[in-house]
Design a protein around this motif. Structure first.
Motif, PDB file in Angstrom:
ATOM      1  N   ALA A   1       0.834  -1.206   0.000  1.00  0.00           N
ATOM      2  CA  ALA A   1       0.000   0.000   0.000  1.00  0.00           C
ATOM      3  C   ALA A   1       0.866   1.252   0.000  1.00  0.00           C
ATOM      4  CB  ALA A   1      -0.936  -0.008   1.204  1.00  0.00           C
ATOM      5  N   VAL A   2       1.917   1.260   0.793  1.00  0.00           N
ATOM      6  CA  VAL A   2       2.825   2.413   0.828  1.00  0.00           C
ATOM      7  C   VAL A   2       3.501   2.592  -0.529  1.00  0.00           C
ATOM      8  CG1 VAL A   2       4.983   3.288   1.826  1.00  0.00           C
ATOM      9  CG2 VAL A   2       3.194   2.365   3.320  1.00  0.00           C
ATOM     10  N   LEU A   3       3.950   1.502  -1.132  1.00  0.00           N
ATOM     11  CA  LEU A   3       4.587   1.595  -2.451  1.00  0.00           C
ATOM     12  C   LEU A   3       3.610   2.150  -3.482  1.00  0.00           C
ATOM     13  CD1 LEU A   3       6.662  -1.718  -2.616  1.00  0.00           C
ATOM     14  CD2 LEU A   3       7.541   0.613  -2.432  1.00  0.00           C
ATOM     15  N   TRP A   4       2.375   1.636  -3.475  1.00  0.00           N
ATOM     16  CA  TRP A   4       1.373   2.103  -4.434  1.00  0.00           C
ATOM     17  C   TRP A   4       1.062   3.584  -4.262  1.00  0.00           C
ATOM     18  CZ3 TRP A   4      -2.554  -2.522  -4.172  1.00  0.00           C
ATOM     19  CH2 TRP A   4      -2.143  -3.524  -5.054  1.00  0.00           C
ATOM     20  N   LEU A   5       1.156   4.107  -3.041  1.00  0.00           N
ATOM     21  CA  LEU A   5       0.820   5.507  -2.777  1.00  0.00           C
ATOM     22  C   LEU A   5       2.014   6.450  -2.905  1.00  0.00           C
ATOM     23  CD1 LEU A   5      -1.622   4.981   0.206  1.00  0.00           C
ATOM     24  CD2 LEU A   5      -2.191   5.554  -2.166  1.00  0.00           C
ATOM     25  N   THR A   6       3.182   5.899  -3.176  1.00  0.00           N
ATOM     26  CA  THR A   6       4.391   6.702  -3.327  1.00  0.00           C
ATOM     27  C   THR A   6       4.292   7.576  -4.580  1.00  0.00           C
ATOM     28  OG1 THR A   6       5.672   4.950  -2.287  1.00  0.00           O
ATOM     29  CG2 THR A   6       6.911   6.547  -3.573  1.00  0.00           C
ATOM     30  N   PHE A   7       4.926   8.750  -4.516  1.00  0.00           N
ATOM     31  CA  PHE A   7       4.946   9.643  -5.666  1.00  0.00           C
ATOM     32  C   PHE A   7       5.689   8.994  -6.834  1.00  0.00           C
ATOM     33  CE2 PHE A   7       4.183  12.722  -2.288  1.00  0.00           C
ATOM     34  CZ  PHE A   7       3.161  13.464  -2.868  1.00  0.00           C
ATOM     35  N   PRO A   8       5.318   9.325  -8.062  1.00  0.00           N
ATOM     36  CA  PRO A   8       5.994   8.768  -9.230  1.00  0.00           C
ATOM     37  C   PRO A   8       7.477   9.128  -9.246  1.00  0.00           C
ATOM     38  CG  PRO A   8       4.118  10.123  -9.891  1.00  0.00           C
ATOM     39  CD  PRO A   8       4.255  10.254  -8.414  1.00  0.00           C
ATOM     40  N   SER A   9       8.254   8.274  -9.879  1.00  0.00           N
ATOM     41  CA  SER A   9       9.684   8.490  -9.993  1.00  0.00           C
ATOM     42  C   SER A   9      10.034   8.766 -11.454  1.00  0.00           C
ATOM     43  CB  SER A   9      10.428   7.247  -9.510  1.00  0.00           C
ATOM     44  OG  SER A   9      11.787   7.331  -9.813  1.00  0.00           O
ATOM     45  N   PRO A  10      10.858   9.778 -11.709  1.00  0.00           N
ATOM     46  CA  PRO A  10      11.257  10.058 -13.094  1.00  0.00           C
ATOM     47  C   PRO A  10      11.943   8.858 -13.761  1.00  0.00           C
ATOM     48  CG  PRO A  10      11.976  11.830 -11.635  1.00  0.00           C
ATOM     49  CD  PRO A  10      11.445  10.732 -10.767  1.00  0.00           C
ATOM     50  N   GLU A  11      12.613   8.027 -12.958  1.00  0.00           N
ATOM     51  CA  GLU A  11      13.297   6.867 -13.516  1.00  0.00           C
ATOM     52  C   GLU A  11      12.312   5.817 -14.046  1.00  0.00           C
ATOM     53  OE1 GLU A  11      14.017   7.883 -10.285  1.00  0.00           O
ATOM     54  OE2 GLU A  11      15.835   8.994 -10.783  1.00  0.00           O
ATOM     55  N   GLY A  12      11.047   5.925 -13.646  1.00  0.00           N
ATOM     56  CA  GLY A  12      10.035   4.980 -14.102  1.00  0.00           C
ATOM     57  C   GLY A  12       9.749   5.079 -15.593  1.00  0.00           C
ATOM     58  N   VAL A  13      10.284   6.112 -16.237  1.00  0.00           N
ATOM     59  CA  VAL A  13      10.072   6.291 -17.673  1.00  0.00           C
ATOM     60  C   VAL A  13      10.599   5.091 -18.470  1.00  0.00           C
ATOM     61  CG1 VAL A  13      12.180   7.543 -18.246  1.00  0.00           C
ATOM     62  CG2 VAL A  13      10.066   8.058 -19.464  1.00  0.00           C
TER      63      VAL A  13
END
Length: 111
Positions: free
Chosen positions: A93-105
């Motif tokens: 749940a914490v991971l899902w609610l974490t802000f997006p990361s630019p590296e996720g591109v």
């Protein structure tokens, strides 16, 4: 809300790409509310509907969770943390609610 829920079913088995927090939260909320209503009905038909819906929604839920994890630059395999009793659900749940990361591109679909 309706767009996010429609996308949940449109990308039924799409494990690649990324999903925003709202794209994850709206279908989860709708599914939870449907589950609560059916549980409160307390009859055999509701039990059958819950079971069938759970089977049908299993794959898109896992796919959506994987895409959400991609948005924070994590592998979809992090969902396996759910096998850890008690703590697994909280960590996910914490991971899902974490802000997006630019590296996720790097998980974006090729155009």
């Amino acid at each position: 809300m309706t767009e996010a829920y429609a996308r949940f079913w449109k990308k039924y088995a799409t494990f690649s790409g990324r999903a925003s927090r709202t794209e994850l939260l709206w279908p989860m909320l709708v599914n939870l509310l449907m589950f609560i209503v059916l549980v409160l009905a307390r009859n055999d038909v509701a039990s059958l509907v819950i079971g069938l819906y759970a089977l049908v929604a299993f794959v898109p839920t896992i796919a959506l969770g994987a895409r959400r994890l991609h948005d924070i630059n994590r592998s979809g395999w992090w969902q396996l943390i759910l096998v850890v009793p008690a703590v697994g659900h909280l960590v996910l749940a914490v991971l899902w609610l974490t802000f997006p990361s630019p590296e996720g591109v790097k998980y974006d679909l090729a155009a």
